[in-house]
Design an enzyme around this catalytic site. Structure first.
Site, PDB file in Angstrom:
ATOM      1  N   HIS A 157       0.852  -1.190   0.000  1.00 42.23           N
ATOM      2  CA  HIS A 157       0.000   0.000   0.000  1.00 42.23           C
ATOM      3  C   HIS A 157       0.889   1.241   0.000  1.00 42.23           C
ATOM      4  CE1 HIS A 157      -3.892  -1.844   1.897  1.00 42.23           C
ATOM      5  NE2 HIS A 157      -4.048  -1.677   0.608  1.00 42.23           N
ATOM      6  N   CYS A 254      -2.089   2.672   9.313  1.00 46.42           N
ATOM      7  CA  CYS A 254      -3.072   1.649   8.973  1.00 46.42           C
ATOM      8  C   CYS A 254      -4.239   1.639   9.959  1.00 46.42           C
ATOM      9  CB  CYS A 254      -2.414   0.270   8.935  1.00 46.42           C
ATOM     10  SG  CYS A 254      -1.415  -0.025   7.472  1.00 46.42           S
TER      11      CYS A 254
END
Length: 261
Positions: A157, A254
């Protein structure tokens, strides 16, 4: 100091993410609570999203949506194990009075692959989010989307390889060049010539999976090489121990979704 931000975090621990690294659930919860309490101590507002049985990855709240100017682009997850999370996030936004919530056609994993600067939306692609999500986001938010290719599977990511330090300007980011293709590295060099460039060691500690409010930078405490460079730029780094959550592949960013009004 920048005005207080508005964050949303979730709490739900997956002890089965990696059988070789069993999670200490009480410690994981304590680490999550420490992150939440640190945001509150810094004057930020924190919303908590209740976990759902069977959706253990909801602890990684950043993936649930991207919010810019009160508009919400929902998520569409790449893997079926997380697919149902998208509806839970979208329902929460509607219950809180967000009127403009788009359920996307194309795969994007929220702020995992979208990073907001003053003028642009930096958008990762290569492992999770679809390139087709980029024009969808640009049309919805009405701001230019800069596509960046991720080429190292350790940085699956964008938020594992890049952090926006100040979203009131277009010049303050930190990133790890090795996570990106040659062309994307050149794009970043041109757009952010004064960026803080992280070492491989600090990137591998998920040091770029960080959250900045424009003054304070919350980041994994193991990324020791980033602390002095951040201080030299006028930021106050705050090391966080999220080691149990790191076993599931995420850290500070996250676990945090920013609700940009």
């Amino acid at each position: 100091m920048c005005p207080p931000a508005h964050f949303r975090v979730t709490y739900s621990i997956n002890p089965w993410m990696d059988p070789d690294k069993p999670v200490d659930i009480p410690l994981a919860l304590a680490q999550w609570e420490d992150l939440r309490d640190r945001y509150l101590a810094l004057g930020h507002t924190v919303e908590e999203l209740e976990p759902r049985r069977g959706l253990p990855d909801m602890v990684f709240a950043a993936n649930g949506a991207t919010v810019v100017d009160g508009r919400v682009l929902g998520a569409r997850f790449a893997h079926p194990e997380r697919a149902e999370e998208a509806a839970v996030h979208a329902a929460w936004f509607r219950s809180q009075g967000y009127a403009d919530v788009l359920e996307p056609e194309h795969i994007n994993e929220g702020e995992g692959d979208f990073a907001v600067t003053a003028s642009w939306l930096l958008a990762g692609r290569g492992f999770r989010s679809s390139p087709l999500s980029h024009p969808e986001a640009q049309e919805f938010f009405g701001r230019p989307v800069i596509g960046l290719d991720l080429v190292d599977p350790r940085y699956y990511h964008l938020d594992t390889a890049l952090c926006v330090l100040d979203d009131t300007t277009d010049g303050e980011i930190m990133y790890y060049p090795g996570a990106f293709s040659a062309g994307s590295r050149e794009v970043l060099r041109r757009l952010f010539p004064d960026a803080l460039v992280a070492s491989e060691e600090d990137a591998a500690a998920l040091g770029l999976n960080a959250v900045s409010d424009g003054r304070h930078v919350l980041l994994p405490q193991a990324a020791v090489g980033l602390f002095e460079p951040l201080r030299a730029r006028g930021y106050e780094p705050i090391g966080m121990d999220l080691g149990e959550l790191l076993k599931g592949g995420g850290s500070v960013k996250c676990c945090t979704q920013e609700l940009r009004g």
